[in-house]
Design an enzyme around this catalytic site. Structure first.
Site, mmCIF file in Angstrom:
data_model
loop_
_atom_site.group_PDB
_atom_site.id
_atom_site.type_symbol
_atom_site.label_atom_id
_atom_site.label_comp_id
_atom_site.label_asym_id
_atom_site.label_seq_id
_atom_site.Cartn_x
_atom_site.Cartn_y
_atom_site.Cartn_z
ATOM 1 N N LYS A 169 0.846 -1.201 0.000
ATOM 2 C CA LYS A 169 0.000 0.000 0.000
ATOM 3 C C LYS A 169 0.879 1.247 0.000
ATOM 4 O O LYS A 169 1.606 1.499 0.961
ATOM 5 C CB LYS A 169 -0.912 0.037 1.222
ATOM 6 C CG LYS A 169 -1.967 1.141 1.076
ATOM 7 C CD LYS A 169 -2.583 1.573 2.377
ATOM 8 C CE LYS A 169 -1.866 2.708 3.041
ATOM 9 N NZ LYS A 169 -1.888 3.984 2.309
ATOM 10 N N GLU A 244 9.917 0.799 10.630
ATOM 11 C CA GLU A 244 10.882 1.890 10.482
ATOM 12 C C GLU A 244 10.119 3.169 10.771
ATOM 13 O O GLU A 244 9.309 3.607 9.958
ATOM 14 C CB GLU A 244 11.460 1.921 9.058
ATOM 15 C CG GLU A 244 12.249 0.696 8.674
ATOM 16 C CD GLU A 244 13.551 0.509 9.448
ATOM 17 O OE1 GLU A 244 13.939 1.414 10.217
ATOM 18 O OE2 GLU A 244 14.159 -0.558 9.287
ATOM 19 N N CYS A 278 13.643 10.601 7.191
ATOM 20 C CA CYS A 278 13.681 10.051 8.555
ATOM 21 C C CYS A 278 15.049 10.289 9.195
ATOM 22 O O CYS A 278 15.131 10.567 10.385
ATOM 23 C CB CYS A 278 13.288 8.588 8.564
ATOM 24 S SG CYS A 278 13.879 7.699 7.153
HETATM 25 P P1 NAP Z 1 2.023 7.856 8.566
HETATM 26 O O1 NAP Z 1 0.795 8.651 8.735
HETATM 27 O O2 NAP Z 1 2.410 6.899 9.607
HETATM 28 O O3 NAP Z 1 1.847 7.126 7.136
HETATM 29 C C1 NAP Z 1 2.732 6.171 6.625
HETATM 30 C C2 NAP Z 1 1.941 5.107 5.873
HETATM 31 O O4 NAP Z 1 1.078 4.431 6.777
HETATM 32 C C3 NAP Z 1 1.022 5.654 4.782
HETATM 33 O O5 NAP Z 1 0.958 4.736 3.708
HETATM 34 C C4 NAP Z 1 -0.306 5.738 5.502
HETATM 35 O O6 NAP Z 1 -1.417 5.754 4.637
HETATM 36 C C5 NAP Z 1 -0.263 4.481 6.327
HETATM 37 N N1 NAP Z 1 -1.153 4.487 7.473
HETATM 38 C C6 NAP Z 1 -1.664 5.552 8.154
HETATM 39 N N2 NAP Z 1 -2.478 5.123 9.147
HETATM 40 C C7 NAP Z 1 -2.486 3.758 9.095
HETATM 41 C C8 NAP Z 1 -3.143 2.742 9.852
HETATM 42 N N3 NAP Z 1 -3.959 3.041 10.851
HETATM 43 N N4 NAP Z 1 -2.910 1.453 9.525
HETATM 44 C C9 NAP Z 1 -2.078 1.137 8.511
HETATM 45 N N5 NAP Z 1 -1.444 2.053 7.748
HETATM 46 C C10 NAP Z 1 -1.633 3.357 8.044
HETATM 47 O O7 NAP Z 1 3.279 8.715 8.314
HETATM 48 P P2 NAP Z 1 3.334 10.188 7.792
HETATM 49 O O8 NAP Z 1 3.003 11.098 8.909
HETATM 50 O O9 NAP Z 1 2.547 10.311 6.564
HETATM 51 O O10 NAP Z 1 4.916 10.234 7.438
HETATM 52 C C11 NAP Z 1 5.869 10.935 8.147
HETATM 53 C C12 NAP Z 1 6.490 10.096 9.255
HETATM 54 O O11 NAP Z 1 7.093 8.924 8.741
HETATM 55 C C13 NAP Z 1 7.602 10.799 10.008
HETATM 56 O O12 NAP Z 1 7.425 10.619 11.378
HETATM 57 C C14 NAP Z 1 8.875 10.091 9.557
HETATM 58 O O13 NAP Z 1 9.949 10.100 10.429
HETATM 59 C C15 NAP Z 1 8.398 8.743 9.310
HETATM 60 N N6 NAP Z 1 9.286 8.091 8.349
HETATM 61 C C16 NAP Z 1 10.204 7.195 8.816
HETATM 62 C C17 NAP Z 1 11.077 6.575 7.948
HETATM 63 C C18 NAP Z 1 12.061 5.544 8.409
HETATM 64 O O14 NAP Z 1 12.583 4.796 7.579
HETATM 65 N N7 NAP Z 1 12.376 5.429 9.685
HETATM 66 C C19 NAP Z 1 11.016 6.879 6.597
HETATM 67 C C20 NAP Z 1 10.074 7.807 6.165
HETATM 68 C C21 NAP Z 1 9.212 8.396 7.055
HETATM 69 P P3 NAP Z 1 -2.066 7.170 4.177
HETATM 70 O O15 NAP Z 1 -1.050 7.828 3.328
HETATM 71 O O16 NAP Z 1 -3.246 6.770 3.419
HETATM 72 O O17 NAP Z 1 -2.345 7.930 5.439
#
Ligand code: NAP
Ligand code: MG
Length: 476
Positions: A169, A244, A278
């Site tokens: 996804k 991650e 990240c």
């Molecule tokens: P997020 O809301 O957690 O979204 C990431 C993914 O998870 C998206 O595909 C999202 O779908 C999906 N998602 C959201 N809610 C979900 C649920 N309840 N069940 C299953 N999947 C779900 O992250 P974000 O806020 O968009 O991204 C920024 C964050 O990601 C930052 O905190 C960053 O540090 C972290 N990040 C970490 C890394 C790493 O490798 N450590 C890399 C990149 C980003 P939707 O798009 O449809 O909401």
């Protein structure tokens, strides 16, 4: 653009579509199906059907197909990079780097396919054992919007090489490049059903991946809040996870550092992808002896950054990816100003003016004199804002950086080996760079400690995340 199940382009069972918006212009650049649990079920059915044929191929046969996919992506990298810039916002140069990075990952794992797998163990009078490494079956992957193409590679390449089939996804705000790459992977000869992509919201399609009983393991990259929620959900159905999550990487600049090099390191480390990485430099710690001149040089460079639409080749920093991200960063900076949590050295506000008004542009920002309890230091700032802390000695710096709940990466900029040793031993992080930050090639393990996640991606051992052992004990 349709989603991809069993090698076909399909709409969602929901019959609904979601807009994909260019964050630089506010224009709708495409639509994708609003996938729901029914679509995930169809994708899992297709992945289960494809599993016997795919897992029975030799690792070398699978590696050849991954290599072929990387070759086609290299030929088409300009087209994919353009799609990525338009949906994600990053400058075309960074999007091109990312697409090439995806190819590097596929080629790295394809190269591992000629390594021997499995072990033999001799147990004297008891017998001999053969330990096989088997694929798990159908694996899930949930991808964020910040580096969707690279992160897709990190999950798909080791899982497919190991013989698993997948349901992926992408993020709702950057699904187009991922869908385009899936088509290329199929064109390269990877059979229908091996890699299925279902677009849709996290709460619906994402949770359906976590809870589907036939999915053996899910690799998730995203925020800590979502990671925590997923962990509970996965616990209730006994699902294995790689997580991650976020990071708040410190960059420690010592008095003996190559200042020019460190200034460029901080600039790239913080403002690459508008700070939405990240392992970006999220906190800058500078030794008091060089702090004034260092911050002055950095400020000059930050103020020279060319911000704009990533399709313009002159642009060095694009917009934030989405409205939520833009509101979050604006809110944090409002609170910094209102509560006097620091001194704004440059930037601090949304970018306004002709050409910027319809996009999610935020000024590249430096904040000094940051209060210990400011969200700039205690949280994760996923945008172009760099808090600066001045420290008197390395011991103080280490205890300050370790206060963060995160432990993804860290860097130290110095010429002194004893300092390197101390930082490597004592700083909480999964990777410590010296005189460098941000670089994550496929050869090395990637992942963090504390709130930054569980498990590792990249490196040859990542294949172990997607296999289990099965032992044949020969009693003779
Ligand atoms: P997020 O809301 O957690 O979204 C990431 C993914 O998870 C998206 O595909 C999202 O779908 C999906 N998602 C959201 N809610 C979900 C649920 N309840 N069940 C299953 N999947 C779900 O992250 P974000 O806020 O968009 O991204 C920024 C964050 O990601 C930052 O905190 C960053 O540090 C972290 N990040 C970490 C890394 C790493 O490798 N450590 C890399 C990149 C980003 P939707 O798009 O449809 O909401
Ligand atoms: Mg989100």
């Amino acid at each position: 653009m349709y989603m991809r199940i069993n090698g076909a382009e399909v709409p969602s069972a929901s019959a609904k579509w979601r807009d994909v918006v260019n964050p630089a212009t506010g224009e709708v650049i495409g639509t994708v199906p609003d996938g729901i649990s029914e679509d995930i079920r169809a994708a899992v059915d297709s992945a289960e059907l494809a599993f016997p044929g795919w897992s029975e191929k030799t690792m070398r046969e699978r590696g050849v197909l991954l290599f072929r996919a990387a070759t086609i992506v290299r030929e088409e990298h300009k087209r994919i990079a353009r799609i990525l810039t338009m949906e994600q916002g990053k400058p075309l140069r960074e999007a091109t780097d990312e697409v090439r990075g995806f190819c590097n990952v596929l080629e790295f794992y394809a190269g591992l396919s000629s390594q021997p797998a499995g072990d033999a163990v001799r147990l004297g009078g008891q017998g001999d054992c053969m330990v096989m490494h088997e694929p798990l079956g159908v694996c899930g992957a949930i991808i964020p919007w910040n580096m969707p193409v690279l992160i897709m590679g990190w999950k798909v390449a080791p899982a497919l090489l190991a013989g698993n089939t997948m349901v992926v996804k992408p993020s709702s705000t950057a699904p187009l490049a991922v869908l385009s790459l899936a088509k290329i992977i199929e064109d390269a000869g990877i059979p229908p059903g091996v890699l299925n992509i279902v677009s849709g919201s996290g709460g619906s399609a994402g949770e359906a991946i976590i809870t589907h009983p036939s999915i053996q393991k899910v690799s998730f990259t995203g925020s800590c809040a979502t990671g925590c929620h997923i962990r509970k959900l996965a616990g209730s159905c006994n699902k294995d996870l790689v997580l991650e999550l976020g990071g708040s990487d410190p960059m420690i600049v010592m008095h003996d550092a190559d200042v020019q090099k460190a200034v460029e390191g901080a600039l790239r480390g913080r403002f690459y992808n508008a700070g939405q990485v990240c392992t970006a430099v999220k906190r800058l710690y500078v030794h008091q002896d060089i702090a004034e001149s260092f911050v002055h040089l950095l400020k000059v460079r930050v103020e020279s950054l060319h911000v704009g639409n990533g399709l313009d080749p002159q642009v060095e920093m694009g917009p934030l990816n989405n409205r939520q991200q833009y509101d979050t960063i604006s809110g944090i900076m409002n609170s910094v100003k209102e509560n006097g949590e620091g001194t704004i050295q440059t930037g601090g506000s949304p970018f306004k003016g002709e050409g910027y008004d319809n996009g999610y542009f935020f000024q590249p920002t430096l904040v000094g004199d940051v209060a210990d309890d400011s969200a700039l230091l205690t949280g994760e700032i996923f945008g172009p804002v760099l808090p600066i802390v001045v420290f008197p000695d390395i011991g103080t710096a280490i205890s300050q950086v370790n206060r963060s709940p995160y432990g993804l990466g860290a860097s130290v900029w110095t010429r002194d080996l004893a300092t390197v040793k101390r930082v490597f031993q004592d700083v909480h992080a999964g990777i410590v760079w010296v005189n460098r930050h941000l670089t994550v090639p496929p050869e090395i393990p990637f992942g963090g400690m504390k709130d930054s996640g569980v498990g590792r991606e990249n490196g040859y051992r990542a294949i172990d995340e997607y296999t289990r052992t099965k032992t044949l004990f020969l009693g003779w």
